[in-house]
Design a protein around this motif. Structure first.
Motif, PDB file in Angstrom:
ATOM      1  N   VAL A 181      -9.115   2.588   2.374  1.00 40.86           N
ATOM      2  CA  VAL A 181      -7.416   2.819   1.964  1.00 40.86           C
ATOM      3  C   VAL A 181      -8.204   4.298   0.984  1.00 40.86           C
ATOM      4  O   VAL A 181      -8.890   4.218   0.520  1.00 40.86           O
ATOM      5  CB  VAL A 181      -6.013   2.929   0.974  1.00 40.86           C
ATOM      6  CG1 VAL A 181      -5.730   3.641   1.002  1.00 40.86           C
ATOM      7  CG2 VAL A 181      -5.789   1.767   2.206  1.00 40.86           C
TER       8      VAL A 181
ATOM      9  N   GLN B  47      -9.552  -2.528   5.630  1.00 40.56           N
ATOM     10  CA  GLN B  47      -8.538  -1.526   6.126  1.00 40.56           C
ATOM     11  C   GLN B  47      -9.239  -0.765   5.247  1.00 40.56           C
ATOM     12  O   GLN B  47      -9.370  -1.382   3.512  1.00 40.56           O
ATOM     13  CB  GLN B  47      -7.321  -1.877   5.318  1.00 40.56           C
ATOM     14  CG  GLN B  47      -6.147  -0.596   5.097  1.00 40.56           C
ATOM     15  CD  GLN B  47      -6.086  -0.348   7.064  1.00 40.56           C
ATOM     16  OE1 GLN B  47      -6.085  -1.285   7.764  1.00 40.56           O
ATOM     17  NE2 GLN B  47      -5.277   0.592   6.994  1.00 40.56           N
TER      18      GLN B  47
ATOM     19  N   LEU C  41      -2.732  10.762   1.095  1.00 41.14           N
ATOM     20  CA  LEU C  41      -3.399   9.065   1.192  1.00 41.14           C
ATOM     21  C   LEU C  41      -3.517   8.433   2.465  1.00 41.14           C
ATOM     22  O   LEU C  41      -1.841   9.394   3.473  1.00 41.14           O
ATOM     23  CB  LEU C  41      -2.139   8.177   0.618  1.00 41.14           C
ATOM     24  CG  LEU C  41      -2.424   6.607   0.617  1.00 41.14           C
ATOM     25  CD1 LEU C  41      -2.150   5.395  -0.335  1.00 41.14           C
ATOM     26  CD2 LEU C  41      -2.505   5.984   2.482  1.00 41.14           C
ATOM     27  N   GLU C  42      -4.982   8.820   2.804  1.00 40.82           N
ATOM     28  CA  GLU C  42      -4.862   8.730   4.211  1.00 40.82           C
ATOM     29  C   GLU C  42      -5.504   7.152   4.292  1.00 40.82           C
ATOM     30  O   GLU C  42      -6.567   6.442   3.375  1.00 40.82           O
ATOM     31  CB  GLU C  42      -6.348   9.327   5.456  1.00 40.82           C
ATOM     32  CG  GLU C  42      -5.206  10.232   4.874  1.00 40.82           C
ATOM     33  CD  GLU C  42      -6.161  11.461   5.712  1.00 40.82           C
ATOM     34  OE1 GLU C  42      -6.037  11.957   6.751  1.00 40.82           O
ATOM     35  OE2 GLU C  42      -7.457  11.870   4.938  1.00 40.82           O
ATOM     36  N   SER C  43      -5.638   6.414   5.291  1.00 39.87           N
ATOM     37  CA  SER C  43      -5.886   4.651   5.892  1.00 39.87           C
ATOM     38  C   SER C  43      -6.552   4.844   7.049  1.00 39.87           C
ATOM     39  O   SER C  43      -6.337   5.301   8.510  1.00 39.87           O
ATOM     40  CB  SER C  43      -4.962   3.203   5.536  1.00 39.87           C
ATOM     41  OG  SER C  43      -3.686   4.024   6.704  1.00 39.87           O
TER      42      SER C  43
ATOM     43  N   ILE D 181       0.764  -1.112  -0.167  1.00 47.84           N
ATOM     44  CA  ILE D 181       0.087  -0.047  -0.136  1.00 47.84           C
ATOM     45  C   ILE D 181       0.634   0.853   0.493  1.00 47.84           C
ATOM     46  O   ILE D 181       0.708   2.352  -0.360  1.00 47.84           O
ATOM     47  CB  ILE D 181      -1.256  -0.033   1.368  1.00 47.84           C
ATOM     48  CG1 ILE D 181      -2.098  -0.992   0.670  1.00 47.84           C
ATOM     49  CG2 ILE D 181      -1.504   1.239   1.728  1.00 47.84           C
ATOM     50  CD1 ILE D 181      -2.910  -1.472   2.395  1.00 47.84           C
TER      51      ILE D 181
END
Length: 257
Positions: A140, A138, A128-130, A83
């Motif tokens: 994303v 998960q 980008l954040e998760s 990722i």
């Protein structure tokens, strides 16, 4: 927040869904709301205006009408152990989408990890954040902000927009290009050796390859020559003593900036 249109197939990417809004706080935040509510992902959310847009490291992102603001929600993207490569996948896709929408070739250069530059000035931001959801799913989110018709004054970098450079590109047309191109790039990335192709494309647009740069993080500042990207997309710089160092996070500046 205004009501959205109902979900529909994303432009040029029928396996992805799409929501359009007039005004939201943050398209990234709205993607996470959808994920927490059980959405399976592969969902684009685009807004005409954001009132609480944000950039990397918690910085504010100016979001006036006419520019493009869109986020893509992926749930349990595979391969999960890669990722960290997605910011570079996103950067390559957005650079190609700008060329496609503007009718240009290699207009955009890339600054590690995922800033788009035109003539040295920043055109866009990618965030980008998760988040870990219930059931260990998960979420994303890849958020994109592109200066189509205006740009803010930035304290860290010079900024620009497409209109001021003579390119008439609407937020809607750019989003259509991005939706189609990113679907293609994600399909490539999912292949066992897919990031090799992404890495090659990224290096083909590298703004500072072979040049002396400074990388600043909260912990340190390192200066050296931008030598390469490693196999996972991390920055490799060669220091004055000949040693190479791999950089995993930080902001890139030219000396004296």
């Amino acid at each position: 927040m205004t009501q959205s249109n109902s979900e529909c197939p994303a432009p040029g990417a029928p396996d992805f869904r799409y929501e359009a809004h007039e005004n939201v706080g943050s398209t990234n935040s709205l993607c996470f709301e959808r994920a927490r509510s059980g959405h399976p992902g592969r969902l684009w959310i685009r807004a005409d205006v954001q009132t609480s847009g944000r950039g990397r490291r918690g910085r504010e992102w100016s979001s006036p009408a006419g520019n493009m603001f869109a986020s893509l929600l992926l749930v349990d993207p595979e391969p999960a152990d890669r990722i960290g490569e997605l910011p570079l996948v996103a950067a390559v896709a957005l650079a190609e989408a700008v060329d496609k929408a503007a009718g240009t070739l290699q207009l955009v250069k890339l600054k590690w990890p995922n800033d788009l530059l035109i003539e040295g000035a920043k055109l866009s931001g990618i965030l980008l954040e998760s988040e870990t959801l219930a059931g260990d799913r998960q979420a994303v989110v890849l958020g994109f902000g592109v200066n189509c018709v205006s740009h803010p004054p930035l304290s860290l970098y010079q900024a620009t927009d497409l209109r001021s450079l003579g390119y008439q590109v609407s937020a809607e047309s750019l989003f259509g290009s991005l939706s189609a191109v990113l679907a293609e790039k994600l399909a490539v990335w999912r292949q066992p050796e897919g990031f090799r192709s992404i890495r090659k494309d990224w290096l083909g647009r590298a703004a500072h390859l072979g040049k002396e740069i400074t990388v600043r993080s909260a912990q340190q500042e390192i200066t050296g020559t931008f030598a390469d990207l490693d196999e996972r997309g991390h920055l490799v710089i060669q220091q004055a003593d000949g040693r190479q160092r791999t950089i995993y996070a930080g902001d890139v500046f030219l000396p004296g900036v």
